[in-house]
Design an enzyme around this catalytic site. Structure first.
Site, mmCIF file in Angstrom:
data_model
loop_
_atom_site.group_PDB
_atom_site.id
_atom_site.type_symbol
_atom_site.label_atom_id
_atom_site.label_comp_id
_atom_site.label_asym_id
_atom_site.label_seq_id
_atom_site.Cartn_x
_atom_site.Cartn_y
_atom_site.Cartn_z
ATOM 1 N N HIS A 1 0.832 -1.113 0.180
ATOM 2 C CA HIS A 1 0.000 0.140 0.019
ATOM 3 C C HIS A 1 0.886 1.119 0.066
ATOM 4 C CE1 HIS A 1 -2.742 -3.065 1.845
ATOM 5 N NE2 HIS A 1 -3.360 -2.487 0.662
ATOM 6 N N ASP B 1 2.380 1.682 3.289
ATOM 7 C CA ASP B 1 3.615 0.600 3.679
ATOM 8 C C ASP B 1 4.832 0.878 3.219
ATOM 9 O OD1 ASP B 1 1.392 -1.266 4.667
ATOM 10 O OD2 ASP B 1 1.228 -2.196 2.415
HETATM 11 C C1 XLS Z 1 -8.807 -6.880 0.810
HETATM 12 C C2 XLS Z 1 -7.759 -6.535 -0.333
HETATM 13 C C3 XLS Z 1 -6.588 -5.909 -0.069
HETATM 14 C C4 XLS Z 1 -5.822 -5.405 -1.277
HETATM 15 C C5 XLS Z 1 -4.958 -4.545 -1.438
HETATM 16 O O1 XLS Z 1 -9.705 -7.445 0.749
HETATM 17 O O2 XLS Z 1 -7.441 -7.926 -0.473
HETATM 18 O O3 XLS Z 1 -5.664 -6.794 0.924
HETATM 19 O O4 XLS Z 1 -5.238 -6.703 -1.774
HETATM 20 O O5 XLS Z 1 -5.457 -3.188 -0.940
#
Ligand code: XLS
Ligand code: MG
Length: 344
Positions: free
Chosen positions: A49, A52
């Site tokens: 993210h 992150d």
């Molecule tokens: C949530 C999502 C998240 C995405 C990235 O349900 O899977 O983890 O993969 O933002």
């Protein structure tokens, strides 16, 4: 086991076990520790993210963001790792409480777009062209609170802004039908690709399929993957598992439905997934009772299961299957799959 796949996970996949009903139950591991585990576990790429990559990104100047992103890139290089994608985390800020790109509040919409463009700059510095859009709060709790047609226009506008901002970037929509919202605007690959067609550069808008999200939509994950591949638009996968229509579980790959996991590995192997640099990502979490010393097993095990199932896909007797299909003997085709999975 050696493999030609590039495996990937995100820092949030080594979690502390907090859920809506209870606090963290495992120690928080610093980012450096998480990074250090990757190669040891057989992973080559990390997904991020925006925050992150650059913590508290909203509080920082552009110069600070750039400096921190460059420092991260050097760390990744030093570890021999690559960044697979960057995803703007648009669901956390109090500003996006009613949605981000589709919020009824113009200030929230402006913030969402500005933050997304920032995420793209981070991605550029980290050396990835892939921007993942998990549209967490783009939807409604009550049908009357937003206008779906207007929401589609707003989503297209936001994506057009991003496409114009970096002409080399690609946007991968990660569809999910619910959670945190009651009803999401882009619940399936079909919705995501239909919307991609309305953007200014449809060739640069594709998707990432997460197994559990397909299950939550009542769909088969391998068919969602195949559908996206039919458009040349499967740019990433988030493999995991989900026990039917419950809360979002992010179980280890294959944990709930081994046959479905086999079919996912089979379609990826059959279509030579990874040949264009796509990664096999695991968006998995440890079961909450997991102890600190076992807190990486869900990642190692998911990878192991995937490699075992990819091998099963390669040794599946396709000629015999074709004969059974020609004879319309689906009973024995079914049994053949089961026996192949059970082994001798
Ligand atoms: C949530 C999502 C998240 C995405 C990235 O349900 O899977 O983890 O993969 O933002
Ligand atoms: Mg995911």
């Amino acid at each position: 086991m050696k493999s030609s796949f590039r495996f990937c996970f995100g820092p949030w996949n080594i979690g502390e076990g907090a859920d809506p009903y209870g606090p963290p139950v495992r120690r928080a591991r610093p980012f450096a520790w998480k990074l250090a585990q990757m190669r040891r576990l057989g992973f080559q790429a990390m997904m991020f993210h925006d925050d992150d990559a650059v913590p508290e990104v909203d509080l920082k100047t552009s110069a600070q963001v750039e400096r921190e992103a460059r420092a991260l890139k050097r760390r990744l290089d030093a570890e021999g790792l690559v960044a697979e994608m960057v995803a703007p985390r648009l669901w956390f800020s109090p500003r996006t409480i009613d949605g981000a790109y589709t919020s009824n509040d113009p200030k929230a919409r402006r913030y969402a777009i500005e933050r997304s463009l920032r995420a793209m700059e981070i991605a550029h510095i980290l050396g990835t062209k892939l921007i993942v859009l998990w549209l967490a709060r783009e939807g409604t709790y009550l049908r009357e609170s937003k206008d779906c047609l207007r929401a589609m226009d707003l989503l297209v506008d936001a994506m057009n802004r991003m496409l114009a901002h970096d002409p080399s970037a690609r946007l991968a929509i990660e569809p999910k039908p619910n959670e945190p919202m009651d009803l999401a605007y882009l619940p399936t690959v079909g919705h995501a690709l239909a919307l991609a067609g309305r953007t200014s550069d449809p060739y640069r808008v594709g998707c990432v399929v997460e197994s559990a999200h397909a299950v939550l939509a009542g769909l088969d994950p391998s068919e969602e993957m195949a559908f996206a591949m039919g458009f040349g638009k499967l740019w990433s996968v988030h493999l995991n598992d989900q026990n039917g229509l419950k809360f979002d579980q992010d179980k280890p790959f294959g944990s709930a439905n081994l046959r479905s996991a086999f079919n996912q590995a089979r379609v990826l192997v059959a279509q030579n997934y990874g040949a264009r640099g796509e990664c096999v990502c695991f968006d998995v979490h440890p079961f909450r009772p997991t102890k600190d010393e076992h807190a990486l097993k869900h990642l190692a095990n998911s990878r192991k299961t995937f490699l075992r199932l990819a091998a099963k896909a390669r040794t599946f007797d396709e000629r015999r299957a074709a004969r059974l299909i020609a004879a319309r003997d689906y009973q024995d085709l079914d049994q053949m799959v089961l026996e192949h999975l059970l082994g001798s």
